[in-house]
Design a protein around this motif. Structure first.
Motif, short mmCIF file in Angstrom:
data_model
loop_
_atom_site.label_atom_id
_atom_site.label_comp_id
_atom_site.label_asym_id
_atom_site.label_seq_id
_atom_site.Cartn_x
_atom_site.Cartn_y
_atom_site.Cartn_z
N THR A 1 1.94 2.62 -3.37
CA THR A 1 0.94 3.02 -4.43
C THR A 1 1.39 4.38 -4.95
O THR A 1 1.99 5.34 -4.62
CB THR A 1 -0.43 3.44 -3.47
N ALA B 1 -1.63 3.29 3.91
CA ALA B 1 -1.06 2.19 4.39
C ALA B 1 -1.38 2.01 5.90
O ALA B 1 -1.80 0.82 6.31
CB ALA B 1 0.46 2.01 4.25
N PHE C 1 -7.68 5.28 -3.66
CA PHE C 1 -7.84 4.31 -2.95
C PHE C 1 -7.88 4.57 -1.62
O PHE C 1 -8.58 3.93 -0.83
CB PHE C 1 -6.24 3.47 -3.01
N LEU D 1 0.88 -1.17 -0.11
CA LEU D 1 0.08 0.14 0.01
C LEU D 1 0.81 1.11 0.13
O LEU D 1 0.70 2.23 -0.64
CB LEU D 1 -0.89 0.09 1.26
N GLN E 1 0.23 8.30 0.93
CA GLN E 1 0.54 6.80 0.90
C GLN E 1 0.63 6.18 2.35
O GLN E 1 0.01 5.00 2.59
CB GLN E 1 1.99 6.46 0.04
#
Length: 419
Positions: free
Chosen positions: A258, A299, A266, A255, A295
């Motif tokens: 990304t 995550a 997302f 993740l 990000q």
């Protein structure tokens, strides 16, 4: 922002059979909805997470979710999105996988309260259905022409499709009818590849009931990355929700890596952050992409949701140790996660000269090169540079008595496993 507005903001609305009618139903009070999950493996993967969390969003808005585990349809095979027939598994295997998936679903849905979630298994009503009853009471409602027109079937006509998978649509339709009749279920949700199956279920309900049907279908976009590739795959394969198949560290790293082009989408899909919070992170991506604030947030939120706070903290600790080089701060369990895919060597001795270890573990190709590597400062033991040609690797550098990590150069890691 009401539920449908929130789903629109998050990009989760792909197709709806009757958007205005569904809006009215949701505004008039609690409805029951369901989504099906076929046990084609012993774990759900991150691609399934989108529909699971969409069920959760409906539940948080006061509605009652049913999580259907396809113990029967899992034995058949859904042609949607596939170019070939699914390998058929035994009943025992499918039952085992069904139980594991049921347990995973319970992580995300609340099974207590006025709108308590419920898991159901379609083997309970399909498993005992005899073929004559199936053909007379269910199959007669579907014309072959109607089924051939569905995208999931039409795309397989040229390559070939068995009667087994051809009948999947009817079985899923029967699921919707049973839940409509027995659980007062008024809505089925699924990925966009399930549109044909969902609308077939609505057609079966219409033909099988005398009352005015108030049932709806709702699909969610399939998750793809900005380059058009499928989301949820890494070099090691699928990203599973089961920590035994994909460790929390691997999950977190997937993740956090990304792409900038995908991260805001997302965040909308996979987190419960507010519009204001997501808009703020979008500004961070625009103004300071190198900081990767969005990000990290993605995550953290999703890893915590799937694996819990303790596993998230562990994943962050491993990531920071690898970035800083402080390998010695990690536990044996964290070493297993962080260095799962690096070359390893089992050492049967209790201690060994570093130079000999470099050769035995194939870290350096020769003793001459090994000496140069050590002298030049290219060898690190648990993150600490070692330049002593007489150095010995032993108990002092064994993490939990099990592992030592040797690094050659900037990025070549090797795991030493001590017997």
């Amino acid at each position: 922002m009401n539920l449908l507005e929130d789903l629109e903001f998050r990009g989760l609305v792909n197709q709806v059979t009757d958007a205005e009618g569904l809006k009215q139903q949701l505004e008039n009070g609690q409805i029951t909805l369901y989504c099906g999950f076929d046990p084609t493996a012993d774990s759900l993967h991150i691609g399934h997470l989108l529909t699971v969390l969409t069920l959760r969003r409906f539940q948080l808005a006061g509605h009652k979710p049913l999580a259907l585990v396809g113990g029967a349809t899992g034995l058949i095979g859904d042609p949607s999105g596939k170019k070939a027939e699914r390998t058929l598994n035994t009943t025992d295997i499918v039952q085992q996988w069904s139980d594991r998936i049921k347990a995973q679903l319970s992580q995300f849905l609340d099974f207590e309260g006025e709108n308590a979630a419920k898991t159901v298994n379609n083997y309970d009503w399909i498993g005992s259905l005899d073929v004559v009853s199936f053909l007379r009471d269910v199959g007669k409602n579907f014309s072959v022409n109607y089924m051939l027109a569905k995208d999931s079937v039409e795309s397989r006509i040229t390559s070939g499709i068995s009667f087994t998978e051809f009948s999947y649509m009817i079985l899923q339709s029967y699921d919707f009818l049973k839940l409509y009749q027995e659980e007062n279920c008024r809505l089925q949700i699924g990925g966009s590849d399930q549109w044909g199956n969902i609308t077939a279920g609505l057609e079966l309900i219409r033909k099988s009931t005398e009352e005015t049907v108030k049932a709806f279908g709702f699909t969610i976009p399939l998750v793809t990355k900005s380059d058009g590739t499928k989301f949820g795959k890494s070099e090691g394969g699928a990203i599973w929700l089961d920590a035994r198949k994909t460790s929390p560290y691997e999950f977190y790293q997937f993740l956090i890596n990304t792409d900038d082009k995908d991260v805001v989408k997302f965040l909308k899909y996979f987190t419960f952050l507010t519009k204001e919070e997501i808009d703020g992170l979008a500004v961070e991506v625009e103004n300071a992409p190198e900081k990767r604030v969005a990000q990290r947030k993605l995550a953290e939120e999703v890893t915590r949701l799937v694996h819990g706070q303790e596993s998230l903290e562990q994943a962050i600790r491993i990531s920071e140790a690898l970035f800083s080089g402080n390998i010695a701060e990690l536990s044996g369990e964290e070493i297993k996660q962080g260095f799962k895919d690096v070359p390893s060597f089992e050492c049967e001795e209790s201690e060994i000269a570093l130079l000999d270890l470099l050769i035995a573990a194939n870290i350096s190709p020769s003793k001459r090169q090994g000496r140069e590597d050590i002298s030049n400062g290219a060898i690190y033991v648990n993150g600490t540079r070692e330049t002593d040609l007489q150095a010995v690797v032993g108990d002092a550098v064994k993490i939990d008595g099990e592992f030592t990590i040797i690094r050659r150069g900037k990025k070549k890691y090797f795991m030493i496993k001590w017997k």
